[in-house]
Design an enzyme around this catalytic site. Structure first.
Site, mmCIF file in Angstrom:
data_model
loop_
_atom_site.group_PDB
_atom_site.id
_atom_site.type_symbol
_atom_site.label_atom_id
_atom_site.label_comp_id
_atom_site.label_asym_id
_atom_site.label_seq_id
_atom_site.Cartn_x
_atom_site.Cartn_y
_atom_site.Cartn_z
ATOM 1 N N CYS A 39 0.699 -1.180 -0.149
ATOM 2 C CA CYS A 39 -0.109 -0.093 -0.062
ATOM 3 C C CYS A 39 0.874 1.167 -0.210
ATOM 4 C CB CYS A 39 -0.762 0.156 1.121
ATOM 5 S SG CYS A 39 -1.686 -1.406 1.613
ATOM 6 N N ASP A 40 0.063 2.335 -0.249
ATOM 7 C CA ASP A 40 0.806 3.648 -0.029
ATOM 8 C C ASP A 40 -0.258 4.748 0.162
ATOM 9 O OD1 ASP A 40 3.877 4.668 -0.098
ATOM 10 O OD2 ASP A 40 2.770 6.239 -1.230
#
Length: 217
Positions: free
Chosen positions: A83-84
């Site tokens: 994720c980011d």
């Protein structure tokens, strides 16, 4: 519930406490790994492209470190979630603060302008190679504006200097996109209103994550 079925292994490619809590609350059992990448070396013009590129880079950094040889002929696949997230404030992308002064300015701004969180989720089936990813955007109007008509909103009071001092001394805000941690006990009293789910603001949108997991299985 799908999450409770022991038909796949799950790795969360993140050291985020908030993401670990969200995934656990969803009912999943998982292990964690973190990617050692230079996030500043990856640049994209659009925040949506940036968070997807960073999630891809994290996956590529973690995959060589995962042993899946025994799983290749097994019915139980191994899934990796990376994720980011960035905060977009007044049209400018905000990543993790580069200094205490920047973190302070970020937090002081949020009662005076408009922000949005842009998060990415990428799920990779390490056995089949199937990969699905998508970004999720949550507008965070910190001043009431008719320009935005959305279902998930956050309104802030001014955050006092002494609270900002404590947050900076604690250090966690230095590792959060835009220095924005709405779930922190010191911040909560200054959250005027949250309309809808906050999981995307915290970095792991539940509905999107569930859908992507199903798509790669």
């Amino acid at each position: 519930m799908e999450a409770n079925a022991p038909h796949f292994k799950l790795i969360l490619g993140s050291s985020s406490t908030a993401r670990r809590k969200i995934l656990a609350d969803m009912g999943y059992h998982f292990t964690t790994m973190s990617a050692d990448i230079d996030e500043k070396a990856i640049r994209k013009e659009k925040p949506e492209d940036l968070v997807m590129a960073l999630a891809e880079a994290k996956a590529e950094a973690i995959i060589p470190r995962v042993s899946i040889g025994e799983s290749e002929g097994d019915a139980e696949p191994t899934l990796l979630i990376t994720c980011d997230q960035v905060v977009v404030y007044e049209g400018v992308v905000r990543e993790k603060p580069s200094s205490e002064a920047e973190a302070r300015q970020f937090m002081k701004d949020y009662a005076n302008g408009h922000a949005a969180t842009v998060s990415s989720v990428l799920v990779t089936n390490l056995v089949t190679g199937s990969r699905r990813g998508e970004w999720d955007k949550v507008e965070v109007p910190l001043l009431i504006s008719s320009q935005y008509s959305i279902s998930r909103q956050i309104y802030f009071h001014d955050i006092p200097d002494q609270v900002i001092d404590k947050l900076i001394e604690e250090g966690i805000v230095l590792y959060a996109a835009g220095g924005l941690i709405i779930e922190h006990p010191l911040i909560l009293p200054y959250v005027k209103e949250v309309v809808g789910s906050t999981d995307s603001v915290m970095g792991l949108p539940k509905a999107l994550t569930e859908r992507l997991i199903k798509e790669v299985l």
